[in-house]
Design an enzyme around this catalytic site. Structure first.
Site, mmCIF file in Angstrom:
data_model
loop_
_atom_site.group_PDB
_atom_site.id
_atom_site.type_symbol
_atom_site.label_atom_id
_atom_site.label_comp_id
_atom_site.label_asym_id
_atom_site.label_seq_id
_atom_site.Cartn_x
_atom_site.Cartn_y
_atom_site.Cartn_z
ATOM 1 N N LYS A 1 -7.813 0.785 -2.048
ATOM 2 C CA LYS A 1 -7.230 0.326 -0.783
ATOM 3 C C LYS A 1 -7.281 1.414 0.279
ATOM 4 C CE LYS A 1 -4.899 -1.966 2.278
ATOM 5 N NZ LYS A 1 -3.544 -2.485 2.087
ATOM 6 N N THR B 1 0.856 -1.182 0.000
ATOM 7 C CA THR B 1 0.000 0.000 0.000
ATOM 8 C C THR B 1 0.890 1.230 0.000
ATOM 9 O OG1 THR B 1 -1.713 -1.167 1.247
ATOM 10 C CG2 THR B 1 -1.851 1.234 1.177
ATOM 11 N N LYS C 1 -0.304 5.120 8.478
ATOM 12 C CA LYS C 1 0.245 5.500 7.171
ATOM 13 C C LYS C 1 -0.836 5.500 6.103
ATOM 14 C CE LYS C 1 1.901 2.331 4.748
ATOM 15 N NZ LYS C 1 1.408 1.353 3.742
#
Length: 317
Positions: A185, A108, A253
């Site tokens: 995502k 990701t 994150k």
């Protein structure tokens, strides 16, 4: 040249994913070995040892050698910094790419990072599939990940039922334009983090007004707001069990990337932004030291910031 399948990154996620390629017989034979590399090589040795002698696993010294040896290489690295370093190193992923090589990147990252990597691979004659996953350690180990893909449709069609199917329960192809998988995502993970933050606040409130948290977990699980993540995390949260399946620092994150994406898209995102801020303060709290714990450990920050009788007592326990 080795006719095999490559895997770069044998960490929390990569370990389970690579093992699935072996146990589901996608790779691991003499004719089609699994070729692996990890920054900490002992992780490769542990994977090979844990699965016994029935699988043919080749450990390489560099990521470049993995890519050179295989037509298709999967990459699963934990952070944007790690991905960039391994991709761009002199002996890294890109260095091994030549005409006909294919990279499936499951990390990701920021959308710009994925696009940069895709352009670099294609410029050397390779194919690139962006394939971040929804799911954490247990889904990775049990083949229950969800792949969110964009990029080379030919490569997606090649690996969907001969690779992704072994590691996941579903694969979605969004666009031939790289970036759409990352967008999907970030939407998923920002929602997941916000859900856990809200759930943590609800449980902390229940505890501080004298309600049995176990009973409240049961009640929540019986109604319209039930969620697998609540059922999984709740019982562990109330006993301070935050063994990492998805580290809090990684969850944050993703949430920060989603907040940035929302700003760029000019979308009202205030609820998600507040959850991101909560995760940021939890990550940076040196006294709590939960950055490497599961993202459910945001619950500890909620209690630390609360002044209710239960929270005060819990801090001392």
């Amino acid at each position: 040249m080795t006719n095999g399948i490559g895997f770069v990154g044998i960490g929390i996620m990569g370990e389970g994913m690579a093992a699935r390629l072996l146990t589901q017989k996608i790779a691991g034979t003499q004719e089609n070995p699994l070729v692996i590399w990890n920054r900490t090589q002992s992780k490769c040795e542990e994977l090979k040892k844990s699965l016994g002698e029935g699988y043919h696993v080749i450990i390489k010294d560099t990521a470049k050698e993995v890519v050179e040896a295989c037509d298709v290489t999967y990459s699963m690295l934990s952070t944007p910094e790690a991905s960039k370093a391994v991709f761009e190193a002199q002996d890294g992923v890109l260095a091994g790419v030549s005409t006909g090589k294919s990279i499936v990147d499951c990390a990701t990252l920021a959308e710009a990072d994925m696009k940069r990597m895709s352009t670099a691979v294609i410029s050397k004659g390779g194919r690139f599939l962006e394939a971040p996953v929804s799911g954490s350690k247990v889904p990775a180990a049990t083949g229950a990940l969800i792949f969110l893909c964009a990029g080379s449709k030919d490569l997606f069609d090649q690996v969907k039922d001969n690779g992704l199917n072994a590691m996941g329960k579903a694969s979605h192809f969004f666009s031939e334009e790289v970036g759409y998988g990352t967008r999907a995502k970030l939407v998923v993970n920002s929602l997941m983090g916000t859900m856990v933050a809200a759930y943590g606040e609800a449980l902390a409130l229940a505890e501080n007004v004298g309600l049995n948290p176990s009973t409240m977990i049961e009640v929540i699980g019986q109604g319209a707001i039930q969620s697998p993540v609540y059922a999984l995390k709740g019982p562990k949260m109330i006993v301070k069990d935050h063994a990492p399946n998805f580290p809090l620092k990684h969850a944050h994150k993703d949430m920060k990337l989603a907040s940035d994406m929302a700003k760029e898209a000019k979308v009202e995102f205030s609820v998600m932004d507040k959850a991101e801020e909560l995760f940021a303060t939890a990550r940076d709290d040196e006294e709590l030291n939960v950055a490497d714990e599961d993202f459910s450990a945001v619950f500890e920050k909620i209690h630390k910031e609360s002044e209710g009788h239960f929270s005060k007592k819990r801090k001392l326990s």
